[in-house]
Write a protein that holds these residues in place. Sequence first.
Motif, PDB file in Angstrom:
ATOM      1  N   ASN A   4       7.970   0.668  -6.932  1.00 45.46           N
ATOM      2  CA  ASN A   4       7.838   0.847  -4.962  1.00 45.46           C
ATOM      3  C   ASN A   4       7.962  -0.488  -4.765  1.00 45.46           C
ATOM      4  N   ASP A   5       8.891  -1.327  -4.137  1.00 42.59           N
ATOM      5  CA  ASP A   5       8.479  -2.659  -3.341  1.00 42.59           C
ATOM      6  C   ASP A   5       8.299  -2.849  -2.082  1.00 42.59           C
ATOM      7  N   ALA A   6       7.384  -2.966  -1.922  1.00 44.83           N
ATOM      8  CA  ALA A   6       6.733  -2.964  -0.131  1.00 44.83           C
ATOM      9  C   ALA A   6       8.025  -3.785   0.625  1.00 44.83           C
ATOM     10  N   THR A   7       8.162  -4.925   0.215  1.00 49.99           N
ATOM     11  CA  THR A   7       9.526  -5.947   0.635  1.00 49.99           C
ATOM     12  C   THR A   7      11.017  -5.444   0.843  1.00 49.99           C
ATOM     13  N   ALA A   8      10.645  -3.667   0.075  1.00 43.59           N
ATOM     14  CA  ALA A   8      12.458  -3.326   0.572  1.00 43.59           C
ATOM     15  C   ALA A   8      12.444  -2.254   1.924  1.00 43.59           C
ATOM     16  N   LEU A   9      11.232  -1.815   1.722  1.00 42.80           N
ATOM     17  CA  LEU A   9      11.682  -1.446   3.004  1.00 42.80           C
ATOM     18  C   LEU A   9      11.322  -1.763   4.874  1.00 42.80           C
ATOM     19  N   ASP A  10      11.993  -1.353   5.476  1.00 48.85           N
ATOM     20  CA  ASP A  10      12.192  -2.150   6.451  1.00 48.85           C
ATOM     21  C   ASP A  10      10.711  -1.752   7.729  1.00 48.85           C
ATOM     22  N   ALA A  11      11.053  -2.239   9.092  1.00 49.87           N
ATOM     23  CA  ALA A  11       9.308  -2.436  10.153  1.00 49.87           C
ATOM     24  C   ALA A  11       8.640  -1.050  10.719  1.00 49.87           C
ATOM     25  N   GLU A  12      10.115   0.198  10.090  1.00 49.67           N
ATOM     26  CA  GLU A  12       9.716   1.422  11.371  1.00 49.67           C
ATOM     27  C   GLU A  12       8.946   2.729   9.889  1.00 49.67           C
ATOM     28  N   GLU A  13       9.850   1.880   8.288  1.00 47.27           N
ATOM     29  CA  GLU A  13       9.550   2.168   7.385  1.00 47.27           C
ATOM     30  C   GLU A  13       7.713   2.381   7.753  1.00 47.27           C
ATOM     31  N   LEU A  14       7.493   1.033   7.790  1.00 52.67           N
ATOM     32  CA  LEU A  14       6.476   0.090   7.332  1.00 52.67           C
ATOM     33  C   LEU A  14       5.242   0.659   8.478  1.00 52.67           C
ATOM     34  N   LEU A  15       5.549   0.886  10.018  1.00 51.47           N
ATOM     35  CA  LEU A  15       5.004   1.622  10.612  1.00 51.47           C
ATOM     36  C   LEU A  15       4.205   3.175  10.130  1.00 51.47           C
ATOM     37  N   HIS A  16       4.635   3.475   9.984  1.00 47.13           N
ATOM     38  CA  HIS A  16       4.608   4.767   9.658  1.00 47.13           C
ATOM     39  C   HIS A  16       3.852   4.802   7.936  1.00 47.13           C
ATOM     40  N   LEU A  17       4.148   4.204   7.549  1.00 53.61           N
ATOM     41  CA  LEU A  17       3.257   3.831   6.113  1.00 53.61           C
ATOM     42  C   LEU A  17       1.653   3.894   6.935  1.00 53.61           C
ATOM     43  N   ALA A  18       1.777   3.035   8.069  1.00 51.37           N
ATOM     44  CA  ALA A  18       0.232   1.842   8.161  1.00 51.37           C
ATOM     45  C   ALA A  18      -0.320   3.305   8.678  1.00 51.37           C
ATOM     46  N   LEU A  19       0.609   3.760   9.760  1.00 50.46           N
ATOM     47  CA  LEU A  19      -0.528   5.192  10.138  1.00 50.46           C
ATOM     48  C   LEU A  19      -1.305   5.888   9.510  1.00 50.46           C
ATOM     49  N   ARG A  20      -0.061   6.065   8.154  1.00 50.78           N
ATOM     50  CA  ARG A  20      -0.639   7.153   6.992  1.00 50.78           C
ATOM     51  C   ARG A  20      -1.938   6.216   6.820  1.00 50.78           C
ATOM     52  N   GLU A  21      -1.487   5.070   6.694  1.00 48.95           N
ATOM     53  CA  GLU A  21      -3.143   4.433   5.793  1.00 48.95           C
ATOM     54  C   GLU A  21      -4.360   4.288   6.559  1.00 48.95           C
ATOM     55  N   ASP A  25      -8.454   5.709   6.085  1.00 48.99           N
ATOM     56  CA  ASP A  25      -9.273   4.937   6.647  1.00 48.99           C
ATOM     57  C   ASP A  25      -8.904   3.959   5.616  1.00 48.99           C
ATOM     58  N   ASP A  26      -7.947   3.843   5.142  1.00 47.59           N
ATOM     59  CA  ASP A  26      -7.059   2.778   4.147  1.00 47.59           C
ATOM     60  C   ASP A  26      -6.812   1.451   4.991  1.00 47.59           C
ATOM     61  N   ASN A  27      -7.891   0.761   5.848  1.00 48.39           N
ATOM     62  CA  ASN A  27      -7.255  -0.198   6.876  1.00 48.39           C
ATOM     63  C   ASN A  27      -6.908  -1.078   6.863  1.00 48.39           C
ATOM     64  N   ASP A  28      -7.253  -1.933   4.803  1.00 47.06           N
ATOM     65  CA  ASP A  28      -6.413  -2.796   3.923  1.00 47.06           C
ATOM     66  C   ASP A  28      -4.960  -3.036   3.969  1.00 47.06           C
ATOM     67  N   LYS A  29      -4.502  -1.911   3.061  1.00 53.13           N
ATOM     68  CA  LYS A  29      -2.721  -1.597   3.067  1.00 53.13           C
ATOM     69  C   LYS A  29      -2.626  -1.452   4.708  1.00 53.13           C
ATOM     70  N   ALA A  30      -3.294  -0.597   5.596  1.00 53.31           N
ATOM     71  CA  ALA A  30      -2.684  -0.187   6.756  1.00 53.31           C
ATOM     72  C   ALA A  30      -2.407  -2.113   7.739  1.00 53.31           C
ATOM     73  N   ILE A  31      -2.788  -2.658   7.231  1.00 55.75           N
ATOM     74  CA  ILE A  31      -2.448  -4.214   8.214  1.00 55.75           C
ATOM     75  C   ILE A  31      -1.085  -4.758   7.429  1.00 55.75           C
TER      76      ILE A  31
END
Length: 208
Positions: A4-21, A25-31
């Motif tokens: 599981n490597d976050a660097t392999a994700l594209d911006a849209e995937e990271l955006l959706h993950l941030a919304l989920r986090e 209430d996991d702001n650290d991971k979302a940010i």
Amino acid sequence: MPHNDATALDAEELLHLALREAGNDDNDKAIAHLKRAVDLAPESAKAWYLLGALHAEIGLYDRAVEEMQKAIDLDPELPTASFQLGLLHVTAGRVDDAERAWAALDRLGDDEPLLLFKRGMLALVRDQYQACIDDLSRGIELNSFNPDLNNDMQRILDSARELLGSAAPAANDAETGVDDVARDEDGTAPGRQSLLDAYRRSDFDADD
């Protein structure tokens, strides 16, 4: 073994993950996801908007202002971002900056909640309490897309009613009254959850 490597994700995937986090209430991971997203896609108004929303939520208001402004510069058709940027300015006492940020809302119709909220807040800082009450009340009545923002505006509306019913404040009280009305009991600016709620409900299409 899966890696599981976050660097392999594209911006849209990271955006959706941030919304989920953020929803968890996991702001650290979302940010962290959003900072990576803006590195990958610095032209993404979505990512800058959400990063500003989360920085506002944790009390980093200067960063939130910069990031909201970047989002608006990239996509001027973001009325909620313009409103929230103005709200951050006004709660910091920068009324002229708030008015400039809110000028983008003037193109909205007279019955648009964000325009009414803008007018109500400007009436408040000018000690025009009845005008504030009228505009905020109408905005809350018409706003069906963001209940969290309605809660913020209702709290300010209640305070404006108290001010209207009290004796006329002295000039120095009027200045501090804006800050007292516009901030939560813990000292944070309003609109923390409503920033994220606005993203989920109205401003962006998920496929953009």
